[in-house]
Structures are given as structure tokens and as C-alpha cells.
Write a protein that holds these residues in place. Sequence first.
Motif, PDB file in Angstrom:
ATOM      1  N   GLU A   1      40.256 -26.237   7.499  1.00 51.03           N
ATOM      2  CA  GLU A   1      40.609 -24.834   7.367  1.00 51.03           C
ATOM      3  C   GLU A   1      41.580 -24.594   6.219  1.00 51.03           C
ATOM      4  O   GLU A   1      41.474 -23.606   5.494  1.00 51.03           O
TER       5      GLU A   1
ATOM      6  N   ALA B   1      46.300 -20.990   6.599  1.00 50.64           N
ATOM      7  CA  ALA B   1      45.184 -21.027   7.545  1.00 50.64           C
ATOM      8  C   ALA B   1      45.133 -19.801   8.442  1.00 50.64           C
ATOM      9  O   ALA B   1      44.057 -19.312   8.778  1.00 50.64           O
TER      10      ALA B   1
ATOM     11  N   THR C   1      42.453 -29.040  10.455  1.00 49.66           N
ATOM     12  CA  THR C   1      41.020 -29.078  10.738  1.00 49.66           C
ATOM     13  C   THR C   1      40.732 -28.369  12.046  1.00 49.66           C
ATOM     14  O   THR C   1      41.452 -28.557  13.035  1.00 49.66           O
ATOM     15  N   ARG C   2      39.684 -27.580  12.068  1.00 50.51           N
ATOM     16  CA  ARG C   2      39.305 -26.879  13.293  1.00 50.51           C
ATOM     17  C   ARG C   2      38.760 -27.870  14.316  1.00 50.51           C
ATOM     18  O   ARG C   2      37.888 -28.680  14.006  1.00 50.51           O
TER      19      ARG C   2
ATOM     20  N   PHE D   1      43.853 -25.936  15.730  1.00 49.27           N
ATOM     21  CA  PHE D   1      43.813 -26.839  14.586  1.00 49.27           C
ATOM     22  C   PHE D   1      44.333 -28.220  14.968  1.00 49.27           C
ATOM     23  O   PHE D   1      45.268 -28.347  15.762  1.00 49.27           O
TER      24      PHE D   1
END
Length: 256
Positions: free
Chosen positions: A117, A159, A109-110, A82
Motif C-alpha cells: 500500500e 497509506a 502491505t495489505r 496493514f
Amino acid sequence: MKPKSHSSVNNVVPFASSEYSSTSSLPNVVISSIESKRRIEELEKFVEEVMVKGIDYGLIDGFSKPTLLKPGAEKLCDVFGFSKSVDVVNRIEQWDIGIFAYEVKMTLTRKDNGVIEAEGIGSCNSKEAAFIQQNPYTIVNTVLKMAKKRALIDAILSATRASGLFTQDIEDFPKQLPIKGGDAVATKHQLQTIFRIVAELNMRPEVAKEMMQMMYQVDHSTKLTKKQASNFIQDLLQLKDVSKEMKELEKQQYNQ
């Protein structure tokens, strides 16, 4: 046969009916139970083999789950791939009276596809117990960093689906779980933990005594109940965390 029209009076549409029995009323499961179980097992294995007790997560007497700490949250963020972005969504900065409060949103965020996420929310203010005895004008950045840390942990728990293994930060414990036998006298282990943290903080015994008198109206740790001792340990650990943050900040300012 045409379906019956719905009443125009209350505009209520049934969730499902026999006339629409082929319509799916619930979303489909996107991963199998086997895959879900495998992911949980991988997470548990990572926690057991890589994460370090006392650094990445903490254990407190009277609570069933450990609390996730910032280093552990950072490790989970890295291993899951991430990237982090921070947004201060609300702030109060009353410089005339020394009150500061921040609410932070952490977005994970991936890295592989750019998909968001999870998001986490964290807040902190200068009137919390860990800061109340300090000069508010010297801890503004620490208060903001604490809010960011809480937002990170909140986002990571969401997450990684790790809330089954960890709980939120230490200061949230009293609101979540009662302590069995909380009115009993503090245990020997609890008292030893208090002495150890006080020593690690380089806190004078009279200061710790004054804190206990102010918070619990007792003049010695042996007079604390099990619940009081647990709460006092949590306050000391939070104070230790704040002290570490401030030392890191001073070191950064010195090296600039």
C-alpha cells in the motif's frame, strides 16, 4: 488521411492532438467523489472517537495541524489492516568516534490481498539535539528505533491519506510552518507547558536553564520569544519521547 509523421530531428511527440482526440490523456478516476468523501469522513470519525490527544497525537501552540505519534500510527495501521516490514537501507556506525545514523524504509502491505500500500522513509542520527548531551554508545538502539518510528509515521500518513489531518513528527515542525507573532514574548501557556514537561522529565531546573542559555542565550524562560518557546517545547517533547524509548529498552533488557 494518415497522421503526420513526427520530426526525426528532435524526436518530440506531442502529448495530444486533434487527430487523436479520442485518446485519453489522463488516467480515469477509480473511485467516485462520493466514495472518496465517505472514506475521509470515516477516517475523521475514527480519529475523533478512538484516538487520544496527548497519546496518539500531539498539539503544539502555533501550528494548525497536530503531529501523529507512534501509538496513533500503530492504531491506524491495525484498523486499516496493514502488516509492517522494516528495512535499514543505509547505516553509519563509526564506533571509534561515536557517530551513528540510520535510514529506514517501512513497507505497509495489505493483509487481505498482499498488495503493497505504501512505503515510508525515516532517518535519525546521534548528533541530533535530543542526543547530543548523551553518551552515543548507549543510545545506538534508540537512534535506530527513532528512525523506524519516523518511517512508520511517514508510511501511515501516505497509506491512510491522513496528511490532511496530521503532520509528520514533532521535530519537523520548524521547517514547515512559521509561527505567527514569533518575535513576541512567550505566552503564559507556553511557559506552563515548559515547566510541566521539565517536571515530567525529572530534569533539574539548572539543566533546563543551561539548555536555554546554550540554545537561545537567555537565562530564564520568561525571556524566550514565542517562537523560541515553541521550539524549546518541541525539543523537550522529543527528549521525553527518547527517554521513554530508553526506559522501555532497559525494562526489556532487565526482563531477559
